[in-house]
Design a protein around this motif. Sequence first.
Motif, PDB file in Angstrom:
ATOM      1  N   ILE A 116     -39.763  10.544  49.122  1.00  0.00           N
ATOM      2  CA  ILE A 116     -38.530  11.005  49.787  1.00  0.00           C
ATOM      3  C   ILE A 116     -38.149  10.070  50.936  1.00  0.00           C
ATOM      4  O   ILE A 116     -38.969   9.808  51.820  1.00  0.00           O
ATOM      5  N   THR A 144     -32.235  12.639  45.297  1.00  0.00           N
ATOM      6  CA  THR A 144     -33.561  13.267  45.421  1.00  0.00           C
ATOM      7  C   THR A 144     -33.493  14.761  45.154  1.00  0.00           C
ATOM      8  O   THR A 144     -34.451  15.361  44.673  1.00  0.00           O
ATOM      9  N   PHE A 195     -41.243  23.732  53.490  1.00  0.00           N
ATOM     10  CA  PHE A 195     -42.300  22.956  52.821  1.00  0.00           C
ATOM     11  C   PHE A 195     -43.250  23.937  52.124  1.00  0.00           C
ATOM     12  O   PHE A 195     -43.588  24.984  52.679  1.00  0.00           O
ATOM     13  N   ALA A 199     -45.563  15.469  48.774  1.00  0.00           N
ATOM     14  CA  ALA A 199     -44.638  14.364  48.462  1.00  0.00           C
ATOM     15  C   ALA A 199     -44.744  13.304  49.561  1.00  0.00           C
ATOM     16  O   ALA A 199     -44.938  13.631  50.743  1.00  0.00           O
ATOM     17  N   ILE A 224     -45.140  14.613  53.458  1.00  0.00           N
ATOM     18  CA  ILE A 224     -44.295  15.652  54.060  1.00  0.00           C
ATOM     19  C   ILE A 224     -45.140  16.607  54.903  1.00  0.00           C
ATOM     20  O   ILE A 224     -44.773  16.960  56.032  1.00  0.00           O
ATOM     21  N   PHE A 254     -31.971  11.556  52.042  1.00  0.00           N
ATOM     22  CA  PHE A 254     -32.029  12.998  51.809  1.00  0.00           C
ATOM     23  C   PHE A 254     -31.038  13.723  52.729  1.00  0.00           C
ATOM     24  O   PHE A 254     -30.284  14.602  52.293  1.00  0.00           O
ATOM     25  N   ILE A 273     -39.706  21.851  49.322  1.00  0.00           N
ATOM     26  CA  ILE A 273     -40.274  20.495  49.231  1.00  0.00           C
ATOM     27  C   ILE A 273     -41.797  20.559  49.265  1.00  0.00           C
ATOM     28  O   ILE A 273     -42.387  21.246  50.118  1.00  0.00           O
ATOM     29  N   SER A 274     -42.412  19.813  48.356  1.00  0.00           N
ATOM     30  CA  SER A 274     -43.870  19.797  48.312  1.00  0.00           C
ATOM     31  C   SER A 274     -44.444  19.088  49.541  1.00  0.00           C
ATOM     32  O   SER A 274     -43.981  18.004  49.911  1.00  0.00           O
ATOM     33  N   LEU A 276     -35.147  17.325  58.007  1.00  0.00           N
ATOM     34  CA  LEU A 276     -36.141  17.621  56.969  1.00  0.00           C
ATOM     35  C   LEU A 276     -37.063  18.760  57.431  1.00  0.00           C
ATOM     36  O   LEU A 276     -37.390  19.672  56.669  1.00  0.00           O
ATOM     37  N   VAL A 324     -38.655  19.862  45.091  1.00  0.00           N
ATOM     38  CA  VAL A 324     -39.014  18.448  45.054  1.00  0.00           C
ATOM     39  C   VAL A 324     -40.540  18.399  45.013  1.00  0.00           C
ATOM     40  O   VAL A 324     -41.207  18.784  45.973  1.00  0.00           O
ATOM     41  N   SER A 377     -46.734  23.087  46.510  1.00  0.00           N
ATOM     42  CA  SER A 377     -45.914  23.287  45.312  1.00  0.00           C
ATOM     43  C   SER A 377     -46.727  23.573  44.057  1.00  0.00           C
ATOM     44  O   SER A 377     -46.307  24.340  43.196  1.00  0.00           O
TER      45      SER A 377
END
Length: 422
Positions: A73, A53, A200, A102, A147, A78, A98-99, A195, A67, A203
């Motif tokens: 995900i 990923t 975050f 996602a 996310i 991850f 990270i978006s 995570l 991402v 994105s």
Amino acid sequence: MVDLLLGLQWGDEGKGKIVDVLTKDYDIIARFQGGPNAGHTLIFDGNKHVLHTIPSGIFHDKALNIVGNGVVIDPVIFKNEIDNLSNYNIDFKTKLLISRKAHIILPTHRLLDAASETLKGKAKIGSTLKGIGPTYMDKTGRNGLRIGDLELDNWKEKYSALAKKHLNMLDFYNVDLEFNLKELEEEFFKAIDLLKSLTFIDSEEYFNQAMLDGKTILAEGAQGSLLDIDFGTYPFVTSSNTTAAGACTGLGVAPNKIGEVYGIFKAYTTRVGSGPFPTELFDEDGKAMAKVGNEFGATTGRPRRCGWLDLIALKYAVQINGVTQLIMMKGDVLSGFDTLKVCTTYKYKGKEISHLPYNIEEENIEVVYTKLTGWKEDLTGLTKANELPKNLNDYIAHIEEFVGVPIKIVSVGPDRKQTIIM
Ligand code: IMP
């Protein structure tokens, strides 16, 4: 601008290696679709790494890795990926973003994947069983967990509602599956904690601002064009758009912001999982490709099916993606064949055609080959374009002429260094 790197066959073309080679020219590397079904292999300094990923720019000091929203995900996988990189002193909080949009793969998504494949019996897709299909189903069905939800106080309620729905579906499927949900959830929540320690971002906003700031972005595709949900060999495909348009929706960048489209393909063809494969070989030639090319799935370890290069399929993928430059991988694996074959025409229901038709099942397609003379030289030590054997140059010229796009990079081995710029 955003440049794209896309696989033009059924995945496993060697995208990880080439992203790693190209990363030095980019500020940001971004994944835009797929998830842990991907296995991008990078080899350098005698070490081998498989990323699922995390974008393949993670080993470079300068590049930021993102991402995107189009990715799914699995927190557990991850976390494993991050744990496996513990020797590298990577500051994940600043280098891996990270978006919020996602989607998250739940443990029960993986169970649904397994149940669905079992129910299909002989017609199974040959999924990697990572929960990809069920997660994208929940995304388009508007039920998914994202996310960004992890920043909400009630995210666990959302999780529980979705997991409960999945358990009801599993009851309905009534397939013999052994699992311990408590254990799966413990592992999942632990991974969620990790995570949540990462960064975050919104994105799409980030990418567009980065472009305004003059940053260079490379979007790293996963799987290949023939596994695309719309244009691949449906239903034997993955559940995302693996083609160029998927980068627009999977990152939030407009089509007129796409620059170069690097299309990557192997000098022959491989496929893992079920589904049609017109140039598949069942003879000694196929076995030789599998052996020399070490054709085993990076994610599942399954042996890959091997066959000759299919120029009809390649041209189709070049067209769908708007490829501007080609990258040919694993030319070294073909050293030693007296004769090489490339598919240049299909006989479809008895008629010769030069495009990929609706249905490429075995009963409809007969493959017509053009024969080319092979080369004997070992390519793995070559570093310059002018060192390539004449017959390899002829092979390259034939492909370029057929698909109408130049081959700019030829890879002659798995290491970063075994890369020839043409
Ligand atoms: P799924 O995406 O795991 O559901 O798998 C669907 C199909 O795509 C199966 O035939 C898989 O073998 C294939 N597939 C998925 N990801 C990859 C990949 O990264 N490389 C090659 N094949 C893949």
